[in-house]
Design a protein around this motif. Structure first.
Motif, mmCIF file in Angstrom:
data_model
loop_
_atom_site.group_PDB
_atom_site.id
_atom_site.type_symbol
_atom_site.label_atom_id
_atom_site.label_comp_id
_atom_site.label_asym_id
_atom_site.label_seq_id
_atom_site.Cartn_x
_atom_site.Cartn_y
_atom_site.Cartn_z
ATOM 1 N N PHE A 273 0.898 -1.241 0.049
ATOM 2 C CA PHE A 273 0.073 -0.074 0.142
ATOM 3 C C PHE A 273 0.815 1.243 -0.114
ATOM 4 O O PHE A 273 0.475 2.266 -0.830
ATOM 5 N N LYS A 274 1.947 1.273 0.730
ATOM 6 C CA LYS A 274 2.773 2.180 0.574
ATOM 7 C C LYS A 274 3.282 2.659 -0.540
ATOM 8 O O LYS A 274 3.287 3.720 -1.083
ATOM 9 N N SER A 275 3.890 1.616 -1.103
ATOM 10 C CA SER A 275 4.387 1.801 -2.628
ATOM 11 C C SER A 275 3.497 2.301 -3.555
ATOM 12 O O SER A 275 3.906 3.120 -4.355
ATOM 13 N N ALA A 276 2.248 1.671 -3.526
ATOM 14 C CA ALA A 276 1.256 2.157 -4.481
ATOM 15 C C ALA A 276 0.919 3.656 -4.166
ATOM 16 O O ALA A 276 0.495 4.579 -5.242
ATOM 17 N N MET A 277 0.809 3.995 -2.923
ATOM 18 C CA MET A 277 0.365 5.291 -2.536
ATOM 19 C C MET A 277 1.368 6.356 -2.819
ATOM 20 O O MET A 277 1.279 7.566 -3.579
ATOM 21 N N ASP A 278 2.737 6.119 -2.771
ATOM 22 C CA ASP A 278 3.545 6.943 -3.180
ATOM 23 C C ASP A 278 3.717 7.147 -4.483
ATOM 24 O O ASP A 278 4.227 8.114 -4.976
ATOM 25 N N ARG A 279 3.602 5.900 -5.356
ATOM 26 C CA ARG A 279 3.756 6.323 -6.757
ATOM 27 C C ARG A 279 2.698 7.224 -7.142
ATOM 28 O O ARG A 279 2.728 8.196 -8.125
ATOM 29 N N TRP A 280 1.318 7.044 -6.707
ATOM 30 C CA TRP A 280 0.451 7.822 -7.005
ATOM 31 C C TRP A 280 0.457 9.351 -6.624
ATOM 32 O O TRP A 280 0.133 10.331 -7.415
ATOM 33 N N PHE A 281 0.975 9.490 -5.550
ATOM 34 C CA PHE A 281 1.288 11.047 -4.958
ATOM 35 C C PHE A 281 2.469 11.537 -5.866
ATOM 36 O O PHE A 281 2.359 12.725 -6.174
ATOM 37 N N ALA A 282 3.663 10.850 -6.305
ATOM 38 C CA ALA A 282 4.468 11.043 -7.239
ATOM 39 C C ALA A 282 4.035 11.657 -8.281
ATOM 40 O O ALA A 282 4.476 12.536 -9.174
ATOM 41 N N SER A 283 2.970 10.908 -9.052
ATOM 42 C CA SER A 283 2.421 11.065 -10.535
ATOM 43 C C SER A 283 1.414 12.324 -10.125
ATOM 44 O O SER A 283 1.524 13.227 -11.358
ATOM 45 N N VAL A 284 0.928 12.608 -9.084
ATOM 46 C CA VAL A 284 -0.012 13.629 -9.147
ATOM 47 C C VAL A 284 1.025 15.255 -9.005
ATOM 48 O O VAL A 284 0.615 15.977 -9.601
ATOM 49 N N SER A 285 2.003 14.914 -7.901
ATOM 50 C CA SER A 285 2.673 16.102 -8.068
ATOM 51 C C SER A 285 3.530 16.603 -9.170
ATOM 52 O O SER A 285 3.592 17.727 -9.358
#
Length: 286
Positions: A273-285
């Motif tokens: 979950f951490k990895s998937a969430m971090d990837r999503w935050f990185a793509s949004v930013s």
């Protein structure tokens, strides 16, 4: 010796714990022994003073039976809630003194559920650590400074952060974006949000040693888009309740993509979950 911290939480919330007794430990230097008893009594909002007083009497009898004397001078009671009658409580005819705030497991809880005192204490402790590191290491390169900050200072600021949250403007400290960027560090607000989301994921999937899923109310409407763990926002009338974990994480949690929340649901992997969430935050930013 052992001392007590009594929390009288009457008339705060309908479902919350209303009466709690917490024992803190104190080493017996003479006998070179450390007694660490911890006793908690939980009552609903409708509990009466006699119920909690009966619990205290039982604890006193227990301490006499097991020859564990209580330090009556350190026993305190914390009354919480605007309409709390502020009853007096006794241990062996000794009146327990009332306090406006009390440290419980390193978190300072106040009678009005404000976190300003805890935030100020954590900030001052972090400042003292920062000055100590500055005297010890002097001028250092950004990489060393980053390692020192993440090892000694950031854990102080992030301790038990799912429990408390800065509410007032004076509780929010200025962010030094240039310094954070130079040391490749994430702002504290972003890390606090990430920690809240991880705590929510663990709670909804039963990944704690105790069941805390009842703190989160899932939305039963199956017509909603997105992942299967959307929350229902609770109605509140107080600022302290507004910034309670399920309410302050509501928009961010419900806005997570399905791939981040549902992808790891079968295995209940926190790291996934951490990895998937971090990837999503990185793509949004970006």
């Amino acid at each position: 010796m052992a001392d007590f911290f009594v929390v009288d939480m009457q008339y705060v919330m309908d479902y919350c714990v209303t009466c709690e007794v917490v024992t803190a430990s104190e080493p017996d230097v003479k006998n070179k022994a450390l007694y660490t008893p911890e006793i908690r009594t939980t009552r609903r909002r409708t509990c009466r003073r006699s119920v909690l007083q009966g619990d205290l009497d039982a604890v006193w009898k227990w301490s006499i039976t097991w020859q564990l004397p209580l330090n009556l001078d350190k026993c305190t009671v914390l009354h919480m809630g605007k309409h709390n009658p502020n009853h007096s409580y006794y241990l062996s005819h000794h009146a327990i003194k009332s306090v406006a705030s009390q440290s419980d497991l390193g978190v300072i809880v106040t009678e009005d559920l404000s976190w300003s005192e805890h935030i100020a204490a954590a900030s001052n402790k972090a400042k003292r650590m920062s000055l100590l590191l500055q005297k010890t290491f002097g001028r250092c390169d950004p990489h060393t400074c980053s390692v020192l900050y993440t090892t000694y200072i950031r854990p102080i600021l992030e301790y038990a952060d799912p429990v408390w949250a800065p509410v007032l403007a004076r509780d929010e400290k200025a962010h030094f974006k240039e310094r954070l960027s130079l040391m490749h560090l994430t702002p504290f607000a972003n890390r606090r949000l990430r920690g809240d989301l991880i705590t929510t994921y663990r709670a909804l999937h039963g990944l704690f040693n105790v069941d805390v899923s009842h703190l989160f109310c899932l939305n039963a409407d199956t017509r909603l888009r997105g992942h299967n763990f959307k929350l229902t926002k609770e109605r509140f009338r107080s600022t302290s309740r507004e910034f309670f974990l399920p309410n302050r994480v509501f928009n961010s949690w419900n806005g997570l993509p399905t791939a981040a929340v549902n992808a790891c649901s079968s295995a209940c992997s926190v790291n996934g979950f951490k990895s998937a969430m971090d990837r999503w935050f990185a793509s949004v930013s970006s």
